[in-house]
Design a protein around this motif. Sequence first.
Motif, PDB file in Angstrom:
ATOM      1  N   GLU A   1      -9.888 -29.195 -29.809  1.00 56.99           N
ATOM      2  CA  GLU A   1      -9.916 -30.569 -30.315  1.00 56.99           C
ATOM      3  C   GLU A   1     -10.386 -30.576 -31.766  1.00 56.99           C
ATOM      4  N   SER A   2      -9.954 -31.598 -32.472  1.00 58.64           N
ATOM      5  CA  SER A   2     -10.425 -31.807 -33.836  1.00 58.64           C
ATOM      6  C   SER A   2     -10.341 -33.293 -34.151  1.00 58.64           C
ATOM      7  N   GLY A   3     -10.989 -33.684 -35.242  1.00 59.78           N
ATOM      8  CA  GLY A   3     -10.882 -35.054 -35.695  1.00 59.78           C
ATOM      9  C   GLY A   3     -12.098 -35.917 -35.409  1.00 59.78           C
ATOM     10  N   GLY A   4     -13.076 -35.370 -34.726  1.00 61.72           N
ATOM     11  CA  GLY A   4     -14.282 -36.148 -34.467  1.00 61.72           C
ATOM     12  C   GLY A   4     -15.140 -36.262 -35.711  1.00 61.72           C
ATOM     13  N   GLY A   5     -16.193 -37.042 -35.587  1.00 63.33           N
ATOM     14  CA  GLY A   5     -17.099 -37.204 -36.711  1.00 63.33           C
ATOM     15  C   GLY A   5     -17.843 -38.515 -36.636  1.00 63.33           C
ATOM     16  N   LEU A   6     -18.395 -38.916 -37.770  1.00 62.00           N
ATOM     17  CA  LEU A   6     -19.159 -40.154 -37.878  1.00 62.00           C
ATOM     18  C   LEU A   6     -18.261 -41.242 -38.445  1.00 62.00           C
ATOM     19  N   VAL A   7     -18.201 -42.340 -37.744  1.00 60.58           N
ATOM     20  CA  VAL A   7     -17.331 -43.447 -38.145  1.00 60.58           C
ATOM     21  C   VAL A   7     -18.125 -44.744 -38.061  1.00 60.58           C
ATOM     22  N   GLN A   8     -17.854 -45.644 -38.963  1.00 57.05           N
ATOM     23  CA  GLN A   8     -18.501 -46.951 -38.901  1.00 57.05           C
ATOM     24  C   GLN A   8     -17.836 -47.836 -37.858  1.00 57.05           C
TER      25      GLN A   8
ATOM     26  N   LEU B   1     -10.094 -43.884 -35.544  1.00 63.14           N
ATOM     27  CA  LEU B   1     -10.212 -42.442 -35.500  1.00 63.14           C
ATOM     28  C   LEU B   1      -9.010 -41.889 -34.759  1.00 63.14           C
ATOM     29  N   ARG B   2      -8.494 -40.756 -35.239  1.00 60.12           N
ATOM     30  CA  ARG B   2      -7.452 -40.071 -34.497  1.00 60.12           C
ATOM     31  C   ARG B   2      -7.935 -38.660 -34.170  1.00 60.12           C
ATOM     32  N   LEU B   3      -8.017 -38.392 -32.898  1.00 55.75           N
ATOM     33  CA  LEU B   3      -8.373 -37.063 -32.427  1.00 55.75           C
ATOM     34  C   LEU B   3      -7.107 -36.282 -32.139  1.00 55.75           C
ATOM     35  N   SER B   4      -7.184 -34.985 -32.391  1.00 59.86           N
ATOM     36  CA  SER B   4      -6.062 -34.095 -32.096  1.00 59.86           C
ATOM     37  C   SER B   4      -6.525 -33.007 -31.142  1.00 59.86           C
ATOM     38  N   CYS B   5      -5.591 -32.528 -30.353  1.00 59.29           N
ATOM     39  CA  CYS B   5      -5.871 -31.417 -29.449  1.00 59.29           C
ATOM     40  C   CYS B   5      -4.649 -30.517 -29.444  1.00 59.29           C
TER      41      CYS B   5
ATOM     42  N   TYR C   1     -15.745 -36.245 -26.861  1.00 58.82           N
ATOM     43  CA  TYR C   1     -14.394 -36.469 -26.356  1.00 58.82           C
ATOM     44  C   TYR C   1     -13.756 -35.123 -26.018  1.00 58.82           C
ATOM     45  N   TYR C   2     -13.225 -35.051 -24.810  1.00 58.53           N
ATOM     46  CA  TYR C   2     -12.625 -33.826 -24.312  1.00 58.53           C
ATOM     47  C   TYR C   2     -11.131 -33.993 -24.084  1.00 58.53           C
ATOM     48  N   CYS C   3     -10.402 -33.020 -24.481  1.00 54.37           N
ATOM     49  CA  CYS C   3      -8.987 -32.916 -24.186  1.00 54.37           C
ATOM     50  C   CYS C   3      -8.825 -32.091 -22.907  1.00 54.37           C
ATOM     51  N   ALA C   4      -7.862 -32.455 -22.085  1.00 57.38           N
ATOM     52  CA  ALA C   4      -7.641 -31.729 -20.846  1.00 57.38           C
ATOM     53  C   ALA C   4      -6.149 -31.581 -20.584  1.00 57.38           C
ATOM     54  N   ALA C   5      -5.794 -30.499 -19.914  1.00 55.42           N
ATOM     55  CA  ALA C   5      -4.396 -30.223 -19.581  1.00 55.42           C
ATOM     56  C   ALA C   5      -4.263 -30.017 -18.079  1.00 55.42           C
TER      57      ALA C   5
ATOM     58  N   ASP D   1      -6.671 -28.862 -15.130  1.00 52.66           N
ATOM     59  CA  ASP D   1      -6.929 -27.435 -14.926  1.00 52.66           C
ATOM     60  C   ASP D   1      -7.615 -26.775 -16.114  1.00 52.66           C
ATOM     61  N   TYR D   2      -7.445 -27.353 -17.269  1.00 52.19           N
ATOM     62  CA  TYR D   2      -7.965 -26.726 -18.491  1.00 52.19           C
ATOM     63  C   TYR D   2      -8.641 -27.789 -19.343  1.00 52.19           C
ATOM     64  N   TRP D   3      -9.716 -27.385 -19.984  1.00 52.65           N
ATOM     65  CA  TRP D   3     -10.505 -28.311 -20.787  1.00 52.65           C
ATOM     66  C   TRP D   3     -10.833 -27.685 -22.133  1.00 52.65           C
ATOM     67  N   GLY D   4     -10.875 -28.544 -23.137  1.00 51.13           N
ATOM     68  CA  GLY D   4     -11.352 -28.113 -24.437  1.00 51.13           C
ATOM     69  C   GLY D   4     -12.870 -28.157 -24.494  1.00 51.13           C
ATOM     70  N   GLN D   5     -13.405 -27.754 -25.625  1.00 51.59           N
ATOM     71  CA  GLN D   5     -14.851 -27.706 -25.803  1.00 51.59           C
ATOM     72  C   GLN D   5     -15.430 -29.071 -26.157  1.00 51.59           C
ATOM     73  N   GLY D   6     -14.595 -29.966 -26.570  1.00 53.15           N
ATOM     74  CA  GLY D   6     -15.058 -31.306 -26.904  1.00 53.15           C
ATOM     75  C   GLY D   6     -15.299 -31.472 -28.394  1.00 53.15           C
ATOM     76  N   THR D   7     -15.181 -32.711 -28.838  1.00 53.81           N
ATOM     77  CA  THR D   7     -15.466 -33.058 -30.224  1.00 53.81           C
ATOM     78  C   THR D   7     -16.327 -34.314 -30.236  1.00 53.81           C
ATOM     79  N   GLN D   8     -17.368 -34.288 -31.038  1.00 52.64           N
ATOM     80  CA  GLN D   8     -18.322 -35.403 -31.064  1.00 52.64           C
ATOM     81  C   GLN D   8     -17.780 -36.554 -31.903  1.00 52.64           C
ATOM     82  N   VAL D   9     -17.859 -37.726 -31.348  1.00 50.54           N
ATOM     83  CA  VAL D   9     -17.541 -38.952 -32.081  1.00 50.54           C
ATOM     84  C   VAL D   9     -18.789 -39.819 -32.076  1.00 50.54           C
ATOM     85  N   THR D  10     -19.242 -40.181 -33.248  1.00 55.62           N
ATOM     86  CA  THR D  10     -20.422 -41.024 -33.370  1.00 55.62           C
ATOM     87  C   THR D  10     -20.039 -42.263 -34.166  1.00 55.62           C
ATOM     88  N   VAL D  11     -20.289 -43.421 -33.580  1.00 51.64           N
ATOM     89  CA  VAL D  11     -19.949 -44.684 -34.226  1.00 51.64           C
ATOM     90  C   VAL D  11     -21.238 -45.379 -34.621  1.00 51.64           C
ATOM     91  N   SER D  12     -21.385 -45.612 -35.895  1.00 52.94           N
ATOM     92  CA  SER D  12     -22.584 -46.263 -36.397  1.00 52.94           C
ATOM     93  C   SER D  12     -22.358 -47.757 -36.523  1.00 52.94           C
TER      94      SER D  12
END
Length: 124
Positions: free
Chosen positions: A6-13, A18-22, A94-98, A112-123
């Motif tokens: 996964e990618s695309g997480g982060g700090l958002v107001q 936000l768009r996450l990719s997996c 946020y986790y992506c799964a297949a 059956d399969y999971w990603g490591q996750g990406t943190q999304v923080t909304v301030s």
Amino acid sequence: QVQLVESGGGLVQAGGSLRLSCTASGRTFSNLGMGWFRQAPGKDREFVAAINWSGGWTTCTDSLKDRCTISRDNAKNTVYLRLDNLKPEDTAVYYCAASRLTGLTVVAARYDYWGQGTQVTVSS
């Protein structure tokens, strides 16, 4: 075996988007149903969105239906999750799964399969 990154997480107001990719590797991507889940601190993992193998069928959890879009690009082996009008309560990992099931799958146990996750923080 399928690897998911996964990618695309982060700090958002709050109010932002936000768009996450997996990106998947290791198995024919178009043979997989894909989904997104999230887990907030102190809470159970919850379903966010799912998409079937072709992208022709999608669903988001009821609480996010007006703010959630899931899509996929089978040529890029990638699934996307877009969240609009973000709120502090969207803060989570946020986790992506297949799933080897090619349809819509909303139950975590059927993935059956999971990603490591990406943190999304909304301030606020």
